[in-house]
Design an enzyme around this catalytic site. Structure first.
Site, short mmCIF file in Angstrom:
data_model
loop_
_atom_site.label_atom_id
_atom_site.label_comp_id
_atom_site.label_asym_id
_atom_site.label_seq_id
_atom_site.Cartn_x
_atom_site.Cartn_y
_atom_site.Cartn_z
N ASP A 72 106.32 10.20 -79.62
CA ASP A 72 106.54 8.85 -80.16
C ASP A 72 106.88 7.87 -79.03
O ASP A 72 107.82 7.08 -79.12
CB ASP A 72 107.68 8.87 -81.20
CG ASP A 72 107.78 7.55 -81.95
OD1 ASP A 72 108.79 7.33 -82.64
OD2 ASP A 72 106.85 6.74 -81.81
N GLY B 229 121.58 -1.52 -83.06
CA GLY B 229 120.25 -1.73 -83.62
C GLY B 229 119.84 -0.53 -84.45
O GLY B 229 120.57 0.45 -84.53
N1 LIG Z 1 120.93 5.11 -75.93
C1 LIG Z 1 120.92 3.79 -76.31
N2 LIG Z 1 121.59 2.86 -75.60
C2 LIG Z 1 121.54 1.56 -75.96
C3 LIG Z 1 120.83 1.12 -77.03
N3 LIG Z 1 120.15 2.04 -77.78
C4 LIG Z 1 120.19 3.38 -77.45
C5 LIG Z 1 119.40 4.03 -78.42
C6 LIG Z 1 119.17 5.45 -78.62
C7 LIG Z 1 117.88 6.01 -78.53
C8 LIG Z 1 117.68 7.38 -78.78
C9 LIG Z 1 118.78 8.16 -79.12
O1 LIG Z 1 118.63 9.50 -79.43
C10 LIG Z 1 117.92 10.36 -78.61
C11 LIG Z 1 117.99 10.27 -77.22
C12 LIG Z 1 117.27 11.19 -76.45
C13 LIG Z 1 116.50 12.18 -77.08
C14 LIG Z 1 116.44 12.25 -78.48
C15 LIG Z 1 117.14 11.32 -79.24
C16 LIG Z 1 120.06 7.62 -79.19
C17 LIG Z 1 120.26 6.26 -78.93
N4 LIG Z 1 118.92 3.10 -79.30
C18 LIG Z 1 119.39 1.93 -78.89
C19 LIG Z 1 119.12 0.64 -79.58
C20 LIG Z 1 117.77 0.05 -79.19
C21 LIG Z 1 117.30 0.23 -80.60
O2 LIG Z 1 117.10 -1.02 -81.21
C22 LIG Z 1 118.63 0.81 -81.01
#
Ligand SMILES: Nc1nccn2c1c(-c1ccc(Oc3ccccc3)cc1)nc2[C@H]1C[C@H](O)C1
Length: 271
Positions: A134, A17
């Site tokens: 956020d 996503g």
């Molecule tokens: N970790 C994930 N697992 C499954 C689906 N995911 C993840 C992240 C995601 C969110 C944040 C990220 O970066 C960070 C994490 C912690 C602190 C700062 C930035 C990386 C992946 N984003 C998604 C999908 C849901 C959105 O539609 C894209």
């Protein structure tokens, strides 16, 4: 410090996503010990790195990496150009998508469990004097039905620009329907502003993924909140004591809002 990650140890698969700041892909990472672990890789849009942004981004990454909690998405490390954030994979994806897909067929026990877990993750950030900036259901990920984790904490501070659902203000863009009035008016961010956003995320959960203040722009929302003292109305599934908590989190005076430590204690004693 964050793990050193080499691109050669990273295998990228399908898109999961588009998150804030870039696309997120499923992947596998071969760690130094040779273990292959599933990861989510956020590929940051190249344009987020104006000259000089990169260095303080590295500092922010160290700060994010040091925050370890069951209800925070773990950041393993960053690598490559465009920069990729290698994180813990939440197999069930974004809570917002799940809420919308279930069409209101979700037990309130799950919503109350998720609320407490988000409060616990946010209380950990608060204790470590770290702002999210956020918080919203689009940034809450589901490991399992019983375990949600907060993502993107601190990214707003680490990176200047963001995508279009944010208002442009002083190079930092904020998602206005989730924003505390003082953040909207004078770009003040604080734990109390995070508490305001937390209550909007609760409203999203009990509304099964409805959009807050749908159709209104930033200045109309600000007028309703400030001049007419209006708030989001209680979702029909929302228990009265939860709505009372939301209203306390939406106090105009940031000092009157509860802390995450207080919210967590309240939730644990009122299970
Ligand atoms: N970790 C994930 N697992 C499954 C689906 N995911 C993840 C992240 C995601 C969110 C944040 C990220 O970066 C960070 C994490 C912690 C602190 C700062 C930035 C990386 C992946 N984003 C998604 C999908 C849901 C959105 O539609 C894209």
């Amino acid at each position: 410090t964050t793990s050193v990650i080499f691109e050669k140890d990273l295998t990228l698969h399908n898109d999961l996503g588009t998150g804030s700041y870039g696309v997120v892909k499923r992947g596998e990472w071969k760690t130094e010990s040779g273990k292959i672990i599933p990861v989510a890789v956020k590929v940051l849009k190249a344009d987020v790195f104006a000259p000089g942004v990169y260095d303080d981004f590295q500092r922010e990454v160290e700060a994010m990496h040091s925050l370890k909690h069951l209800n925070l998405i773990k950041l393993h490390g960053v690598v490559g150009k465009p920069l990729m954030m290698v994180c813990e994979l939440a197999p069930m994806g974004a809570l917002l998508d799940y809420l919308r897909a279930q069409n209101g067929r979700i037990s309130l026990n799950f919503i109350s469990k998720w609320s407490e877990q988000v409060a616990a993750g946010m209380a950990h950030l608060e204790k470590n004097r770290f702002l999210h900036r956020d918080l919203a259901c689009r940034n809450i990920l589901m490991s399992t039905l019983d375990l949600v984790k907060i993502g993107d904490f601190g990214l707003m501070r680490a990176l200047p620009a963001a995508d279009d659902c944010y208002v442009m203000s002083e190079r930092r863009r904020v998602p206005f329907p989730w924003c505390a009035p003082e953040s909207l008016r004078s770009r003040q961010f604080s734990h109390a502003a995070d508490v305001w956003m937390f209550a909007v995320a609760l409203w999203e959960m009990y509304s099964f993924g409805e959009e807050p203040w749908i159709g209104l722009n930033g200045s109309e929302i600000l007028r309703l909140i400030m001049r007419e003292n209006q708030r989001l109305t209680a979702p029909s599934a929302c228990p009265p004591d939860v709505y009372m908590l939301m209203m306390q989190c939406w106090d105009l005076n940031p000092k009157e809002r509860p802390t995450f430590a207080g919210i967590l204690k309240y939730m644990e004693t009122n299970k």
